[in-house]
Scaffold this motif. Structure first.
Motif, PDB file in Angstrom:
ATOM      1  N   SER A  11      28.940  37.839  10.555  1.00  0.00           N
ATOM      2  CA  SER A  11      29.660  38.449   9.702  1.00  0.00           C
ATOM      3  C   SER A  11      29.793  38.119   8.122  1.00  0.00           C
ATOM      4  CB  SER A  11      31.276  39.364  10.104  1.00  0.00           C
ATOM      5  OG  SER A  11      31.017  39.658  11.531  1.00  0.00           O
ATOM      6  N   ILE A  12      29.814  38.673   6.936  1.00  0.00           N
ATOM      7  CA  ILE A  12      29.690  38.150   5.725  1.00  0.00           C
ATOM      8  C   ILE A  12      30.586  39.284   5.168  1.00  0.00           C
ATOM      9  CG2 ILE A  12      28.361  37.460   3.975  1.00  0.00           C
ATOM     10  CD1 ILE A  12      26.529  37.718   5.637  1.00  0.00           C
ATOM     11  N   ALA A  13      31.998  38.813   4.751  1.00  0.00           N
ATOM     12  CA  ALA A  13      32.766  39.090   3.456  1.00  0.00           C
ATOM     13  C   ALA A  13      32.151  39.250   2.346  1.00  0.00           C
ATOM     14  CB  ALA A  13      34.144  37.954   3.638  1.00  0.00           C
ATOM     15  N   VAL A  14      32.252  40.737   1.959  1.00  0.00           N
ATOM     16  CA  VAL A  14      31.374  41.076   0.407  1.00  0.00           C
ATOM     17  C   VAL A  14      32.834  42.190  -0.455  1.00  0.00           C
ATOM     18  CG1 VAL A  14      29.040  40.699   0.943  1.00  0.00           C
ATOM     19  CG2 VAL A  14      30.490  42.795   1.417  1.00  0.00           C
ATOM     20  N   SER A  15      32.367  41.882  -1.792  1.00  0.00           N
ATOM     21  CA  SER A  15      33.366  42.037  -2.749  1.00  0.00           C
ATOM     22  C   SER A  15      32.353  43.637  -2.608  1.00  0.00           C
ATOM     23  CB  SER A  15      33.675  41.702  -3.532  1.00  0.00           C
ATOM     24  OG  SER A  15      32.836  41.701  -4.481  1.00  0.00           O
ATOM     25  N   ASP A  16      31.276  44.287  -2.465  1.00  0.00           N
ATOM     26  CA  ASP A  16      30.831  45.651  -2.820  1.00  0.00           C
ATOM     27  C   ASP A  16      29.697  45.827  -1.940  1.00  0.00           C
ATOM     28  OD1 ASP A  16      29.466  47.698  -3.925  1.00  0.00           O
ATOM     29  OD2 ASP A  16      28.923  46.411  -5.854  1.00  0.00           O
ATOM     30  N   ILE A  17      30.497  46.091  -1.314  1.00  0.00           N
ATOM     31  CA  ILE A  17      29.307  46.701   0.056  1.00  0.00           C
ATOM     32  C   ILE A  17      28.188  47.403   0.085  1.00  0.00           C
ATOM     33  CG2 ILE A  17      31.167  48.662   0.534  1.00  0.00           C
ATOM     34  CD1 ILE A  17      29.914  46.254   3.601  1.00  0.00           C
ATOM     35  N   HIS A  18      28.563  47.887  -1.073  1.00  0.00           N
ATOM     36  CA  HIS A  18      26.682  49.029  -1.073  1.00  0.00           C
ATOM     37  C   HIS A  18      25.779  47.813  -2.193  1.00  0.00           C
ATOM     38  CE1 HIS A  18      28.939  52.784  -0.289  1.00  0.00           C
ATOM     39  NE2 HIS A  18      30.450  52.386  -1.485  1.00  0.00           N
TER      40      HIS A  18
END
Length: 64
Positions: A11-18
């Motif tokens: 799992s990778i947390a991201v601030s901009d999913i798109h």
């Protein structure tokens, strides 16, 4: 027993999913399994991500 005997996921947390999906799918060719605040996992369980007041993200995983 080896690692190949167990399901492995990342799992990778991201601030901009798109933007992240474009990069990981488009550039690296990795398929998106699921996204969102919770998701089903391979063994029938669920996983959910939460952010605490200090900005730390943690995951809770449950087996069905």
């Amino acid at each position: 027993m080896s690692l190949s005997d167990f399901p492995v996921r990342a799992s990778i947390a991201v601030s901009d999913i798109h933007t992240a999906a474009e990069f990981y799918e488009g550039r690296l060719g990795l398929p998106l399994a699921q996204s969102g605040p919770s998701a089903a996992i391979e063994d029938g369980g669920r996983i959910a991500w939460f952010q605490d007041p200090n900005g730390n993200t943690f995951a809770v995983e449950a087996d069905d």
